[in-house]
Enzyme design. Structure first.
Site, PDB file in Angstrom:
ATOM      1  CB  THR A 119     -20.767 -66.971  -2.429  1.00  0.00           C
ATOM      2  OG1 THR A 119     -20.791 -67.781  -1.603  1.00  0.00           O
ATOM      3  CG2 THR A 119     -22.329 -65.562  -1.960  1.00  0.00           C
TER       4      THR A 119
ATOM      5  CG  HIS B 148     -16.745 -80.354   2.805  1.00  0.00           C
ATOM      6  ND1 HIS B 148     -17.754 -80.507   2.757  1.00  0.00           N
ATOM      7  CD2 HIS B 148     -15.836 -80.843   4.214  1.00  0.00           C
ATOM      8  CE1 HIS B 148     -17.907 -81.049   3.931  1.00  0.00           C
ATOM      9  NE2 HIS B 148     -17.163 -80.904   4.933  1.00  0.00           N
TER      10      HIS B 148
HETATM   11  C1  GRF Z   1     -19.869 -73.367   0.269  1.00  0.00           C
HETATM   12  O1  GRF Z   1     -19.737 -73.128   1.607  1.00  0.00           O
HETATM   13  C2  GRF Z   1     -19.491 -74.669   0.002  1.00  0.00           C
HETATM   14  O2  GRF Z   1     -18.122 -75.320   0.137  1.00  0.00           O
HETATM   15  C3  GRF Z   1     -20.088 -76.056  -0.020  1.00  0.00           C
HETATM   16  O3  GRF Z   1     -21.787 -75.363   0.313  1.00  0.00           O
HETATM   17  C4  GRF Z   1     -21.236 -73.587   0.279  1.00  0.00           C
HETATM   18  C5  GRF Z   1     -22.309 -73.431  -1.183  1.00  0.00           C
HETATM   19  O4  GRF Z   1     -22.121 -71.786  -0.695  1.00  0.00           O
HETATM   20  N1  GRF Z   1     -20.600 -76.752   0.386  1.00  0.00           N
HETATM   21  P1  GRF Z   1     -22.311 -70.443  -1.819  1.00  0.00           P
HETATM   22  O5  GRF Z   1     -24.306 -71.617  -2.124  1.00  0.00           O
HETATM   23  O6  GRF Z   1     -21.331 -70.771  -2.649  1.00  0.00           O
HETATM   24  O7  GRF Z   1     -22.571 -69.722  -0.952  1.00  0.00           O
END
Ligand code: GRF
Length: 296
Positions: A37, A173
């Site tokens: 996302t 993060h």
């Molecule tokens: C996000 O919450 C990011 O902070 C963490 O992994 C998740 C990835 O989510 N490192 P997406 O794949 O971008 O939806």
């Protein structure tokens, strides 16, 4: 000409100081392992013209990552480096003992006290990273943005991939570091009973979620929230923040400033900084839009 072609080898690593291709725009590679996302938010901003960088490729350690589909739908080249193959299969490409030993002295991600098994794993990680680096070079990437990439990078990769002699890898993060490092930032924040959750965007260093903090923002956690509410509110903020941080990097407004007696501080020397941080505070309180949580 790509920045790859313009870059030159400096003491065994690629220096991207003459970076950013003929267009002068920053060339970003995004690495994903899952739903992507954050990647989608970057793609959307690129289409709107509000991302001041080009996404030149999207890579993953998993062929089934839905983020790859998002990239392909947007016409962005993709690649997959199978960590499974490197970690479990035979080692086809040798990785020199001296290199493994020197990376081992710098790394802070593998804590196995048995030197042989630790170095065996390190050797395999380095082999996988060599393949990623080859893709990044082929696409002329200047900056790597981790967006849900669930593999830890070794000092070998980080040493090879730097920009203007600054760290070249950025991560997002889902917690206010140094609280709640690791893979479950939202869950850990929620379970702890925090009143505020946070997002951290940081340069990646040789530890796990320990690199210099570039930007942070917080959002409230209400009594009635379920863990999924927390994740939705946080992801909304992630999507707003990541593109803005990349824009500061693209404008060369991000400085790592050494400070006596402390860690270097990442200073954002951009006139928009305070206003943008204020907009994050507002975004944290806005009724959240439906953030798509698809994770495959
Ligand atoms: C996000 O919450 C990011 O902070 C963490 O992994 C998740 C990835 O989510 N490192 P997406 O794949 O971008 O939806």
């Amino acid at each position: 000409m790509s920045s790859h072609a313009q870059g030159h080898e400096v003491s065994g690593r690629t220096d991207h100081s003459a970076s950013s291709g003929a267009s002068g725009r920053l060339r970003v590679a995004v690495l994903v392992s899952g739903g992507g996302t954050n990647l989608q938010a970057l793609i959307d901003r690129a289409k709107q013209g509000t991302l001041e960088a080009d996404i030149v490729c999207v890579g993953s350690d998993r062929a089934s990552a839905y983020g790859l589909v998002r990239a392909q739908e947007a016409g962005i080249p993709t690649f997959v480096v199978s960590y499974e193959k490197y970690l479990k299969g035979p080692m086809d490409e040798p990785v020199e003992d001296t290199l493994v030993a020197s990376v081992d002295t710098r790394q802070r991600i593998l804590h196995d006290s048995d030197e042989d098994s630790r170095r065996d794993r390190l050797r395999r990680l380095i082999a996988a990273e060599r393949e990623i680096l080859a893709h990044l070079e082929a696409h002329g990437a200047d900056l790597v943005c981790l967006a849900g990439f669930m593999r830890l990078l070794t000092p070998f990769f980080l040493g090879r991939f730097r920009r203007n002699d600054r760290p070249g890898v950025v991560n997002i993060h889902p917690a206010l570091l140094p609280a709640f490092p690791g893979q479950h930032g939202y869950r850990d924040t929620y379970r702890y009973g925090c009143k505020w959750g946070g997002i951290t965007i940081h340069f990646v260093d040789e530890g796990e979620d320990t690199g210099p903090v570039i930007a942070q923002a917080v959002y409230p956690i209400w009594d009635e929230d379920a863990c999924e509410d927390v994740q939705q509110r946080g992801l909304h903020l992630e999507h707003v923040m990541y593109a803005q941080v990349i824009n500061w990097i693209a404008r060369d407004r991000v400085r790592l400033v050494p400070r006596p007696g402390g860690r270097p501080r990442v200073c954002i020397e951009d006139p928009s900084y305070r206003e943008v941080v204020g907009s994050w505070v507002e975004a944290a309180f806005r009724p959240r839009p439906d953030v798509e949580l698809r994770r495959t």
